[in-house]
Design an enzyme around this catalytic site. Sequence first.
Site, PDB file in Angstrom:
ATOM      1  N   TYR A   1     -10.902  27.431  -9.388  1.00 11.68           N
ATOM      2  CA  TYR A   1     -10.017  26.278  -9.603  1.00 11.68           C
ATOM      3  C   TYR A   1      -9.643  25.546  -8.315  1.00 11.68           C
ATOM      4  CZ  TYR A   1      -9.636  26.933 -14.595  1.00 11.68           C
ATOM      5  OH  TYR A   1      -9.935  26.984 -15.933  1.00 11.68           O
TER       6      TYR A   1
ATOM      7  N   GLU B   1      -7.094  31.592 -20.032  1.00 14.76           N
ATOM      8  CA  GLU B   1      -8.384  32.259 -19.898  1.00 14.76           C
ATOM      9  C   GLU B   1      -8.220  33.743 -19.567  1.00 14.76           C
ATOM     10  OE1 GLU B   1     -10.281  29.747 -17.024  1.00 14.76           O
ATOM     11  OE2 GLU B   1     -10.201  28.024 -18.400  1.00 14.76           O
TER      12      GLU B   1
END
Length: 414
Positions: free
Chosen positions: A95, A137
């Site tokens: 990310y 997630e």
Amino acid sequence: MLTPEQLATVKATVPALELHGETITRHFYASMFAAHPELLNIFNPANQKTGRQARSLAASILAYGAYIDRPEVLGPMVGRIATKHVSLEVLPEHYPIVGEHLLKAIAAVLGEAATPEILDAWAAAYGQLADIMIGVEGQMYKGAAEQPGGWHGFKPFRVARKVQESSVITSLVLEPVDGQPLPPFQPGQYLSLKVQVPGRDTSQIRQYSLSDAPNGQTYRISVKRELAPVGEPFAPGGLISNYLHDEVQEGDELLVHTPAGDFFLQDSDRPVVLLSGGVGITPMLSMLNALVASGPARPVVFVHAALGQGYHAFREHVNEVARTHPNVRKVVYYTDVTAEDRPGEHHDEAGLIRLETLRPYLPAGDTEYYYCGPEGFTRAVEGILDRLEIPAERRFTETFGPSQSFAPVLLGVR
């Protein structure tokens, strides 16, 4: 947490980003892959070349910015993206990389219009989204690994059987090398395969719908051979699909992820219509087989569209199911009918799917509609469902490749 000023800035700049959305995301991918070529192991290069991945990212960014203050609206979109990320093994450490190159792309494309205030606001917005995605997630990874028979990452499976179903579709029956029982899945979900084609520098991950009901011992996928695009003589066919068709044999091993996907058969007693075009038959077959294996019997209409006999996979199986189960009806459309095609055996209707020929087969009541296939097919089905005034909560669909719009999952937005 975004400040009120940052929130207002993000929402106010969505129209400007919309004008340049695909340019920004193309710039983003080029920059990120140049700096981190290892990420090519995650992304499908075919979707990069066609621009589908860039359009998908642009759609998600714009939807997030437009509804950043309405988490109840964004929930379905976040869930869909998270499901795809988990199937690709996107991890928390990815990310910051994405955020860095996304902000650089916005600055590069917008130029002086990308003021420090705008970049700071979008940095804060991305950070908030990243935290949400990592949390969702993480729970998905934990649930997949801790379920009975579950596992982390990609696990070796052996090709137990390889069966040609049509001129372009081949099934692979996969069994775990370690011999452990397999976790169940929802009919309609898919498997991710990680494949290293000999002579290639990077592995590739592809998703293929599971094409049979759960049995706890094996998984079956049915793969369409992706040919080179018509009119592009020098464009290659699908790298992984052709490799699976031509090179992978019974006894070979493939790396497989736990089943995933947010397109699956709902737990209800409503009548069901399953509509598929081409290889879109694969998740529908999983649903059909699960429906006839469970009780009580729900009325089922199985609708399939194919070019013709040579392209019609699982014909005999579906015919047998319809013959032996009174609650199941089938209707098959052939667009290219030949003299060898016998109505009732090979096909039921000639031409494209349309309401006038489909209506006589449809069940009464609050029916659920599931549909999957090429873009033209899904557009035709959506037009039929619009004319039938089927509400969004009784429509379920799967998109081939990255979603180009998140309108179907932003339910309730006006």
